[in-house]
Design a protein around this motif. Structure first.
Motif, short mmCIF file in Angstrom:
data_model
loop_
_atom_site.label_atom_id
_atom_site.label_comp_id
_atom_site.label_asym_id
_atom_site.label_seq_id
_atom_site.Cartn_x
_atom_site.Cartn_y
_atom_site.Cartn_z
N LEU A 188 37.44 46.98 44.38
CA LEU A 188 36.65 46.17 45.30
C LEU A 188 35.91 47.12 46.22
CD1 LEU A 188 36.34 43.05 45.77
CD2 LEU A 188 37.77 43.38 47.78
N ARG A 189 34.59 47.04 46.20
CA ARG A 189 33.74 47.96 46.97
C ARG A 189 32.69 47.13 47.69
NH1 ARG A 189 31.83 53.69 45.15
NH2 ARG A 189 29.93 54.04 46.36
N GLU A 190 32.71 47.18 49.02
CA GLU A 190 31.80 46.40 49.84
C GLU A 190 31.81 44.93 49.44
OE1 GLU A 190 28.05 48.38 49.51
OE2 GLU A 190 28.63 50.00 50.87
N GLY A 191 33.01 44.43 49.15
CA GLY A 191 33.18 43.02 48.82
C GLY A 191 32.86 42.64 47.40
N TRP A 590 42.56 36.19 45.28
CA TRP A 590 42.05 35.70 43.99
C TRP A 590 41.06 34.56 44.19
CZ3 TRP A 590 42.57 37.34 39.00
CH2 TRP A 590 42.19 36.47 37.99
N HIS A 591 41.40 33.63 45.06
CA HIS A 591 40.51 32.50 45.37
C HIS A 591 39.82 32.65 46.72
CE1 HIS A 591 41.62 30.15 41.88
NE2 HIS A 591 42.89 30.33 42.15
N HIS A 592 40.12 33.71 47.45
CA HIS A 592 39.54 33.90 48.79
C HIS A 592 39.07 35.35 48.91
CE1 HIS A 592 41.14 29.93 49.86
NE2 HIS A 592 42.22 30.30 49.21
N GLN A 593 38.22 35.76 48.00
CA GLN A 593 37.80 37.15 47.90
C GLN A 593 37.05 37.62 49.13
OE1 GLN A 593 36.39 38.38 44.02
NE2 GLN A 593 34.81 39.67 44.92
N ASP A 594 36.37 36.71 49.82
CA ASP A 594 35.55 37.09 50.97
C ASP A 594 36.29 37.00 52.30
OD1 ASP A 594 33.39 37.46 49.21
OD2 ASP A 594 32.91 35.32 49.29
N ASP A 595 37.59 36.70 52.24
CA ASP A 595 38.40 36.59 53.46
C ASP A 595 39.12 37.91 53.67
OD1 ASP A 595 40.25 36.04 55.44
OD2 ASP A 595 40.86 34.11 54.61
N ALA A 596 38.75 38.64 54.72
CA ALA A 596 39.34 39.96 54.97
C ALA A 596 40.85 39.87 55.16
CB ALA A 596 38.69 40.60 56.19
N GLN A 597 41.34 38.78 55.75
CA GLN A 597 42.77 38.65 56.00
C GLN A 597 43.57 38.49 54.71
OE1 GLN A 597 44.91 38.77 58.82
NE2 GLN A 597 43.09 39.87 59.51
N ALA A 598 42.91 38.05 53.65
CA ALA A 598 43.61 37.86 52.38
C ALA A 598 44.11 39.19 51.80
CB ALA A 598 42.70 37.16 51.37
N TYR A 599 43.56 40.30 52.28
CA TYR A 599 43.96 41.63 51.81
C TYR A 599 44.94 42.32 52.76
CZ TYR A 599 39.75 40.89 49.05
OH TYR A 599 38.79 40.37 48.21
N LEU A 630 46.96 31.15 56.50
CA LEU A 630 46.32 30.13 55.67
C LEU A 630 44.82 30.41 55.64
CD1 LEU A 630 48.15 26.97 57.06
CD2 LEU A 630 48.69 28.24 54.97
N PRO A 631 44.25 30.61 54.46
CA PRO A 631 42.79 30.79 54.37
C PRO A 631 42.06 29.55 54.86
CG PRO A 631 43.88 31.53 52.36
CD PRO A 631 44.91 30.80 53.16
N ALA A 632 40.75 29.65 54.93
CA ALA A 632 39.93 28.55 55.47
C ALA A 632 40.18 27.26 54.71
CB ALA A 632 38.45 28.94 55.40
N GLY A 633 40.08 26.15 55.44
CA GLY A 633 40.33 24.84 54.87
C GLY A 633 41.53 24.20 55.53
N ARG A 634 41.89 23.03 55.06
CA ARG A 634 43.06 22.34 55.58
C ARG A 634 44.18 22.46 54.56
NH1 ARG A 634 42.46 16.92 56.07
NH2 ARG A 634 43.61 16.64 58.01
N TRP A 635 45.39 22.59 55.06
CA TRP A 635 46.56 22.82 54.21
C TRP A 635 47.68 21.87 54.60
CZ3 TRP A 635 46.41 26.48 50.29
CH2 TRP A 635 45.29 27.34 50.31
#
Length: 800
Positions: A188-191, A590-599, A630-635
């Motif tokens: 993963l390089r620059e997103g 995997w489903h939240h590739q653009d969420d920095a916190q997911a890494y 929790l990534p963006a959205g409601r859970w």
């Protein structure tokens, strides 16, 4: 002055020779060959977004590896070539490869022109005797995932990793190498994602920025530098491309998703049967019991100990009558014994590996002095497979390949020993990492040939890229510790990102004894792992669900029952893995590739099971409150019914009896009644937990007979489930989009979550439902509706 400027390209002061300047360029339909000073680079586009790079040395005949590749016929790729003064550019619709004329340095861009993979300008590609290596510029934000069965964090950056299958019992977080070698990573390089697969089975090294900030590199101690670069923008697409190249998991028998109980070892036969009866008497579901090495006569493969198991077929039948599928261990070492038919046949049939002078290799392992089958020979695989087929006819339902790194006492299987591959003899420098892969191939193919209408189940400890086509894998001889519970989650994530979707750990730990709390928490993780087996060593106390007292038994049993309830969901995820290569157990990114916190390292032990479910296991002792990202959205937390806004960390209560599991908004979770074993009876009710929102991700439910290969001929059902809620209206649609498999008549139990008030109108296919067909619970905010499943389409409409 930089190193690149101080040393001329091609300088050998380091001991390496490097590619020199471009001298000639020959185009072909799918790419080109660039002749450079000292060697050539062949660039071949396998797909629009996949390029194969092969170093052709003047002093070496290329011998490319085929074992990991499925050998499919690729679609033609349209490649344009533009030759400039300083560089030549090859481009497809999805990627661009620029080859600098000075030094033949290569840069790979995505379709939008962003750099993904860039040769180091001073080194690029080089060799030192038999060793081949390529160096790539590393970006400050670059991340690396995968590499198969590896320790460490999910992000593999800043370490060097070795590919050399090794028996490493009781490994730790810094141990490397381990049992399997999968030389593939997702970058993963620059997103933007990309992938690299080194198609070379020699001992190889991946230096992912270890000890330097300039480059990452990968190398092999022999063979040809032959690698693939994948340029898909999303991580899921990279893994899909990689598994299209190396193969995807076959659909397993459905029972293989059930709970599996093992130890080293259950014996004699009376103990095995007693264990099976205890599961049934206690009402704890289980499908598999394993027999470890003590079932054999003096560790002779394909034998039964005459005192411990005098009537194996009778015992296997009794286990089958109780719904158990017995699995036996099979090691490759064949005892050197002139009175042993397997040894005599193997020698007579030339089935064992040899030294270069023709002498049969003998090493020591469990049986003592032992021969080792040459699984590279088709004739040997067929000979071995005949004995596996006999085990199946006796009532054995699956095969557990162990010690197949191959392991020998002393841990030094000689590199000079030869196997006879399809294209000639090859030493263990080339074949060592392929041994377990070829043994798995022999096992799967022989079981399928013996029972053409039955899905085989194979489990292997050692493997290589592509082994997922033949076998499930587990993470070897781990340790009963909280650190290993955490490590096991990270290893499962890495294996899933490397194509090995059917993977798991020894639940509870193999070496040592877990506390009751650790065992309970590990069982909760196991319930959501693709492969769910409890296993422990011979010198430990019992590690069955009831071994730690009543409270732990209740927690363990509940985790197992949850597994069986979720079988429709999990089985569908296995079909997704079979169809696209997507892992069952997925990292948050995997489903939240653009969420920095997911890494973030803090959250790397959380995982997704499919798209809908987020699992946040407790991986430390005494944790009663846990932070969860929790990534963006409601859970929706399934255990409490509480709804959380995502994009942030939340705190949830985690008593021992609770595993935090969240359903994403828009998700539909199918489940069934818990059973004592898979296929015990038809499930009379399919339950759908629905958390409807503005989006309608829904779920596509996959169903087939769970045992045959009819699904390969269209014998399956695919039901599209969609739910949407907006402006006081909730709509739930069910549509059968492929109807090649008959599903028994059943009821639909619809549980609509986050419903504060009862609807003013509730209808099914335009007909108003009577009050007795539904119930609203204001305390749990659940609207329950019970209707009969019928027809190809149904639509539930609720208004407020």
């Amino acid at each position: 002055m930089s190193v690149a400027a101080a040393l001329p390209l091609g300088a050998t002061a380091s001991g390496y020779s490097f590619l020199g300047d471009l001298r000639a360029f020959e185009r072909n339909d799918a790419g080109a060959t660039a002749s450079c000073d000292g060697a050539a680079l062949r660039l071949h586009f396998v797909e629009d977004d996949v390029v194969r790079v092969t170093l052709l040395r003047e002093d070496r005949r290329p011998r490319l590896l085929t074992h990991a590749l499925v050998g499919r016929e690729p679609d033609p790729v349209e490649v344009t070539v533009e030759q400039g003064k300083d560089a030549t550019v090859l481009a497809t619709a999805a990627m661009r490869v620029e080859l600098a004329h000075r030094g033949c340095r290569m840069t790979v861009f995505d379709g939008a022109g962003h750099v993904l993979v860039q040769d180091d300008s001073g080194m690029g590609t080089g060799w030192d005797g038999n060793e081949v290596r390529t160096w790539k510029r590393i970006a400050g934000d670059e991340r690396f995932f995968g590499l198969g069965e590896k320790s460490g964090d999910v992000d593999k950056r800043a370490r060097e990793w070795v590919m050399w299958n090794s028996d490493t019992p009781g490994y730790g977080d810094a141990s490397d190498p381990l049992y399997q070698s999968i030389p593939f990573f997702v970058g993963l390089r620059e997103g933007r994602s990309y992938g690299v697969f080194l198609n070379n089975s020699h001992r190889s090294r991946f230096n992912l920025g270890a000890g330097n900030h300039r480059y990452y590199s990968f190398s092999a101690e022999g063979g040809t530098l032959d690698y693939f670069v994948f340029a898909a923008p999303r991580i899921a697409e990279v893994v899909a491309d990689y598994t299209a190249l190396t193969g995807r998991i076959p659909m397993p028998p459905r029972w293989a998703l059930g709970f599996q109980q093992s130890r080293w070892s259950y014996y004699p036969d009376s103990e095995v049967l007693s264990l099976a009866r205890r599961f049934r008497e206690r009402g704890i579901p289980a499908d598999v019991i394993y027999l470890d090495i003590h079932y054999m006569d003096g560790y002779r493969v394909f034998s039964w100990d005459p005192q411990r198991f005098p009537r194996p077929a009778v015992m296997l039948d009794e286990l089958g009558d109780m719904g158990f599928k017995p699995i036996v261990i099979v090691d490759p070492g064949v005892k050197e014994d002139p009175d042993y038919p397997i040894a005599r046949e193997g020698l007579a049939g030339d089935h064992f590996v040899r030294y270069p002078d023709g002498e049969t290799y003998v090493g020591s392992v469990w049986p003592g002095r032992s021969y080792f089958p040459d699984f590279a020979r088709a004739a040997t695989r067929a000979w071995w497979g005949g004995y596996l087929a006999r085990l199946r006819e006796q009532g054995v339902r699956g095969i557990w390949n162990d010690m197949n790194e191959p392991a020998v006492w002393g841990k030094a299987f000689p590199n000079e020993v030869l196997m006879r591959d399809a294209d000639g003899a090859a030493d263990f420098k080339r074949m060592h990492n392929l041994y377990g892969h070829l043994m798995a191939q022999a096992t799967y193919e022989s079981l399928r040939a013996a029972r053409p209408d039955e899905r085989p189940f194979v489990l292997t400890r050692a493997g290589f890229a592509g082994t997922q086509r033949w076998s499930a894998v587990w993470t070897g001889d781990n340790v009963a510790s909280w650190e290993h519970l955490q490590l096991g989650i990270r290893m499962m994530i890495g294996l899933g990102l490397s194509g090995a979707a059917f993977n798991g750990t020894d639940v509870g730990g193999f070496e040592g004894t877990p506390s009751g709390e650790l065992f309970a928490r590990w069982m909760q993780v196991g319930a959501f792992s693709p492969f769910f087996r409890a296993h422990t060593a011979h010198d430990t106390p019992g590690q069955e669900p009831w071994s730690f007292g009543e409270r732990i038994e209740a927690v363990a049993a509940d985790a197992i029952r949850q597994r069986y309830r979720l079988m429709p969901y999990l089985y569908t995820l296995f079909h997704q893995a079979h169809d696209s290569g997507a892992p069952v157990l997925r990292p948050l990114f995997w489903h939240h590739q653009d969420d920095a916190q997911a890494y973030a390292r803090e959250w790397q032990h959380q995982f997704l099971v499919g798209r809908q479910l987020l699992v946040a296991p407790v991986t430390a002792p005494g944790v009663a409150l846990q932070k969860v990202y929790l990534p963006a959205g409601r859970w929706l937390e399934l255990g409490t019914g509480e709804v959380f806004e995502g994009g942030r960390a939340v705190t949830v209560e985690t008593p021992l009896e609770r595993l935090p599991v969240f359903l994403a908004e828009g998700g539909i979770l199918p489940s069934q009644e818990a059973m004592q074993y898979v296929g015990e009876r038809d499930s009379g009710t399919l339950t759908l937990d629905v958390f409807a929102g503005a989006n309608d991700d829904g779920f596509d439910l996959y169903e087939d007979d769970g045992r045959s290969h009819d699904h390969e001929r269209g014998g399956y059902r695919l039901t599209r489930l969609r739910a949407q809620r907006d402006d006081g209206v909730l709509r739930l649609d069910r549509e059968v989009v492929h109807d090649g498999h008959r599903v028994p008549a059943r009821m639909l139990e619809l549980r609509l979550h986050d419903i504060a008030e009862p609807p003013v109108e509730l209808s099914l296919d335009g007909t108003r439902l009577q009050d007795k067909a539904w119930h609203h619970d204001p305390a749990t905010r659940v609207l329950s509706v019970r209707v009969r499943e019928h027809g190809a389409r149904q639509s539930l409409l609720a208004r407020w």
